[in-house]
Design a protein around this motif. Structure first.
Motif, PDB file in Angstrom:
ATOM      1  N   VAL A   1       0.876  -1.170   0.000  1.00 53.89           N
ATOM      2  CA  VAL A   1       0.000   0.000   0.000  1.00 53.89           C
ATOM      3  C   VAL A   1       0.915   1.223   0.000  1.00 53.89           C
ATOM      4  CG1 VAL A   1      -0.191   0.076   2.535  1.00 53.89           C
ATOM      5  CG2 VAL A   1      -1.952   1.140   1.122  1.00 53.89           C
ATOM      6  N   LYS A   2       0.499   2.264  -0.715  1.00 60.07           N
ATOM      7  CA  LYS A   2       1.380   3.425  -0.877  1.00 60.07           C
ATOM      8  C   LYS A   2       1.362   4.297   0.372  1.00 60.07           C
ATOM      9  CE  LYS A   2       1.700   5.408  -4.903  1.00 60.07           C
ATOM     10  NZ  LYS A   2       1.429   6.247  -6.110  1.00 60.07           N
ATOM     11  N   LEU A   3       2.560   4.738   0.766  1.00 60.88           N
ATOM     12  CA  LEU A   3       2.745   5.655   1.884  1.00 60.88           C
ATOM     13  C   LEU A   3       3.324   6.955   1.325  1.00 60.88           C
ATOM     14  CD1 LEU A   3       2.902   5.710   5.177  1.00 60.88           C
ATOM     15  CD2 LEU A   3       5.340   5.445   4.779  1.00 60.88           C
ATOM     16  N   VAL A   4       2.638   8.077   1.562  1.00 55.89           N
ATOM     17  CA  VAL A   4       3.093   9.378   1.069  1.00 55.89           C
ATOM     18  C   VAL A   4       3.518  10.232   2.259  1.00 55.89           C
ATOM     19  CG1 VAL A   4       2.475  11.454  -0.222  1.00 55.89           C
ATOM     20  CG2 VAL A   4       1.517   9.234  -0.884  1.00 55.89           C
TER      21      VAL A   4
ATOM     22  N   THR B   1       4.017  13.611   3.427  1.00 56.37           N
ATOM     23  CA  THR B   1       3.527  14.904   2.918  1.00 56.37           C
ATOM     24  C   THR B   1       4.520  16.040   3.114  1.00 56.37           C
ATOM     25  OG1 THR B   1       2.352  15.264   5.027  1.00 56.37           O
ATOM     26  CG2 THR B   1       1.112  14.244   3.221  1.00 56.37           C
TER      27      THR B   1
ATOM     28  N   GLU C   1       7.472   8.940  -1.756  1.00 58.03           N
ATOM     29  CA  GLU C   1       6.470   7.880  -1.838  1.00 58.03           C
ATOM     30  C   GLU C   1       7.127   6.515  -1.635  1.00 58.03           C
ATOM     31  OE1 GLU C   1       4.293   8.203  -5.468  1.00 58.03           O
ATOM     32  OE2 GLU C   1       3.204   9.998  -4.814  1.00 58.03           O
TER      33      GLU C   1
ATOM     34  N   TYR D   1       6.358   2.136  -0.533  1.00 55.06           N
ATOM     35  CA  TYR D   1       5.428   1.038  -0.313  1.00 55.06           C
ATOM     36  C   TYR D   1       5.709   0.441   1.068  1.00 55.06           C
ATOM     37  CZ  TYR D   1       4.293   0.835  -5.323  1.00 55.06           C
ATOM     38  OH  TYR D   1       3.870   1.115  -6.604  1.00 55.06           O
TER      39      TYR D   1
ATOM     40  N   ARG E   1       0.506  -3.738   3.738  1.00 57.01           N
ATOM     41  CA  ARG E   1      -0.845  -3.321   4.095  1.00 57.01           C
ATOM     42  C   ARG E   1      -1.178  -3.690   5.538  1.00 57.01           C
ATOM     43  NH1 ARG E   1      -4.970  -1.439   1.144  1.00 57.01           N
ATOM     44  NH2 ARG E   1      -3.763  -1.754  -0.765  1.00 57.01           N
TER      45      ARG E   1
ATOM     46  N   THR F   1      -6.062   3.340  -0.360  1.00 51.51           N
ATOM     47  CA  THR F   1      -5.130   3.373  -1.502  1.00 51.51           C
ATOM     48  C   THR F   1      -3.848   4.133  -1.158  1.00 51.51           C
ATOM     49  OG1 THR F   1      -6.243   5.343  -2.375  1.00 51.51           O
ATOM     50  CG2 THR F   1      -6.980   3.190  -3.198  1.00 51.51           C
ATOM     51  N   GLU F   2      -3.946   5.076  -0.205  1.00 53.44           N
ATOM     52  CA  GLU F   2      -2.768   5.833   0.232  1.00 53.44           C
ATOM     53  C   GLU F   2      -2.853   6.103   1.727  1.00 53.44           C
ATOM     54  OE1 GLU F   2      -2.145   9.447  -1.913  1.00 53.44           O
ATOM     55  OE2 GLU F   2      -1.812   8.444  -3.844  1.00 53.44           O
TER      56      GLU F   2
ATOM     57  N   HIS G   1      -1.206   8.835   4.304  1.00 60.73           N
ATOM     58  CA  HIS G   1      -0.439  10.079   4.382  1.00 60.73           C
ATOM     59  C   HIS G   1       0.154  10.208   5.772  1.00 60.73           C
ATOM     60  CE1 HIS G   1      -2.507  12.216   0.729  1.00 60.73           C
ATOM     61  NE2 HIS G   1      -2.018  11.012   0.443  1.00 60.73           N
TER      62      HIS G   1
END
Length: 558
Positions: free
Chosen positions: A351-354, A356, A387, A389, A392, A434-435, A437
């Protein structure tokens, strides 16, 4: 510190006693005698380690002898695979031998036995012979052909050899004792007619010796001192000795057969016939499928020679059969790979980790250790970016105090990188995240020496930088059968117990250092288990097999 002397197993005790009474050290010679009708499995590995291990202990030669007496089932492919397995385990044989090397000598001895009145040609079918053998409490009945003349026996036997008689029309039997309490001594078959091409001798022979005839005589020819067999051959020992006595003379060196118990591995089968069914029915892909208990399957899965030798040494040699829990084999490979496998990062369910507050377009190359268990393993650089991964399962929006991974409002450390804090999530129309943050603490970089970098948080997560991630096919293997002993219930087909979830194929992401990983290279994916590069992997198409999880998940299910 004085090293504790390891006690001798009963096989070693036999040898030690013989060295005190009947044998000299130079007499010792052992053999490993596989039949080339399939691939070797973990049970054979124990026998290999026993025989070649004795060779190393006593500085004695060990022959690799192929019992190639059945051209119907034997192939050169199996010969080559067996040799590869023995070498891979780290052993070298003194001499490569074949029962087929001795076909002429065995035939000549059989002719002599006919002349001496110790063998005869029987022209009954197999059903009649079996019925006449009687039962353990009822003596057998002599064949009507038992008293054939020597001349007629010799003539028929030669015709059998030349293929001038049809298959199944005749067999050669030893003339021993139809009333013996040992059923194997009731005129056992020495030769049968098979009009089949042999992988080594071609069509030179139309008759082939039975195992009991070829086994002891091959040992005798090679001057084997101790012939170690599994326990089912204990009743065969009397026949082994009888045959050897018939071809030897006073003063000859006589081999000694002794038996040890077969060790079965839980959640699998080690019968070659049943393993062949798994292959032929497409339940597994081949003999070297990583779910198979074959040595080639274990090798492809990522097991090491040392782990298998350690397993064989740990279970030892016994006089009684039992089932060894597969967890012990898995423990041995974990122990080995823990010391040798580089630690890398791979995300299996991404799962994507952003981050910020991390600068857009920025990347860093962070230093991380290759293996903390190996002082010489050194370090490498891994890329870090805005960004990433993560797994999950490493995130929950809301979590209790026992969840030490990432959740909203809580902090964790990214392995060899920064401390981050969960802030919010983005979901799709189905409510799937999906993301994630988060924000990071720039002063918390691992190894920076700052006070912030020494700040402790309870959880550490592995990760992969999205722009640098390499997609890979990950094959997750589990036990092949979902019961401990799938072939113990004689009323059920063992295939009924095949585990439908023994293989799960997923796509994940790995760090860029693995892009050039070669076939069979082994790694620990941080927190996820041990993996190796499969032979089907290629440039641009990485394929990893999970060798074993970091912990024994099956123990919890018992």
């Amino acid at each position: 510190m004085i090293e504790e002397k390891k006690s001798l197993n009963f096989i070693e005790q036999i040898i030690e006693e013989d060295l005190k009474s009947t044998h000299k050290k130079d007499d010792l010679k052992f053999r490993f005698p596989p039949e080339p009708n399939g691939y070797l499995h973990i049970g054979h590995a124990s026998s290999i380690c026993l025989n070649f291990g004795l060779g190393e202990r006593y500085n004695a030669p060990v022959n690799l002898r192929f019992d190639d007496t059945n051209p119907i089932k034997e192939e050169q492919e199996f010969v080559d695979a067996i040799k590869e397995d023995v070498l891979w385990l780290g052993f070298k044989w003194a001499k490569e031998c074949y029962a087929s090397d001795y076909f002429q000598q065995l035939y000549d001895w059989a002719v002599k036995m006919i002349k001496d009145g110790d063998a005869y040609v029987d022209s009954q079918d197999s059903a009649a012979i079996a019925e006449q053998k009687g039962t353990p409490i009822k003596p057998g009945v002599a064949s009507p052909y038992r008293e054939r003349s020597v001349e007629e026996n010799l003539e028929l036997f030669e015709k059998m050899k030349n293929g001038e008689t049809s298959e199944g029309a005749h067999v050669l039997r030893a003339k021993i004792d139809m009333a013996s309490s040992n059923m194997l001594m009731r005129d056992p078959i020495m030769y049968r007619s098979l009009h089949k091409k042999h992988h080594r001798t071609g069509n030179n022979w139309m008759i082939y010796p039975m195992y009991d005839w070829a086994h002891g005589e091959s040992d005798f020819i090679e001057s084997i001192s101790h012939s170690f067999c599994t326990l089912e051959f204990l009743p065969h020992r009397e026949l082994y000795n009888w045959f050897v006595k018939k071809v030897s003379k006073e003063g000859d060196f006589i081999p000694k057969q002794r038996e040890f118990a077969r060790r079965n591995l839980s959640h699998t089968v080690v019968s070659k016939r049943k393993l062949l069914q798994l292959v032929e029915k497409g339940i597994v892909s081949a003999w070297d499928d990583p779910r198979m208990p074959t040595i080639s399957g274990l090798r492809r899965r990522g097991y090491t020679p040392m782990s298998i030798r350690k397993f064989a040494d740990t279970i030892g040699i016994a006089k009684r059969e039992n089932i060894i829990d597969a967890s012990l084999l898995e423990f041995c490979i974990r122990e080995d790979l823990n010391k040798t496998a580089p630690r890398v990062m791979g995300v299996l369910d991404p799962v994507k980790l952003v981050i910020t507050n991390y600068e857009e377009g920025k990347e860093e190359w962070l230093e991380t250790e290759n293996n903390p268990e190996d002082e010489k393993a050194g370090t490498r650089k891994i890329p870090f970016s805005k960004e990433l991964y993560i797994e999950r399962e490493d995130f929950k929006e809301e979590a209790n105090r026992k969840f030490f991974r990432l959740s909203l409002g809580k902090e964790v450390r990214l392995k060899s990188a920064y401390i981050i804090k969960g802030e919010s999530v983005v979901k799709d129309e189905n409510g799937e995240i999906t993301e994630i943050h988060c924000t990071y603490d720039p002063k918390s970089k691992s190894g920076s020496g700052s006070e912030e970098s020494l700040r402790k948080v309870k959880g550490t997560l592995h990760w992969v930088s999205v722009p640098h991630a390499i997609e890979a096919e990950i094959r997750l293997y589990d036990r092949l059968f979902n019961v401990e002993s799938p072939d113990s219930d004689k009323e059920k087909d063992f295939l009924e117990f095949v585990n439908p979830d023994s293989l799960k194929v997923i796509n994940g992401f790995v760090e860029p250092s693995l892009e050039g990983a070669g076939v069979a290279e082994k790694f620990q994916f941080q927190r996820m288990g041990y993996f190796c590069v499969d032979k089907e992997s290629s440039k641009g198409n990485l394929v990893f097999n999970r060798t074993v999880a970091l912990r024994d998940s099956w123990a919890k299910q018992k």
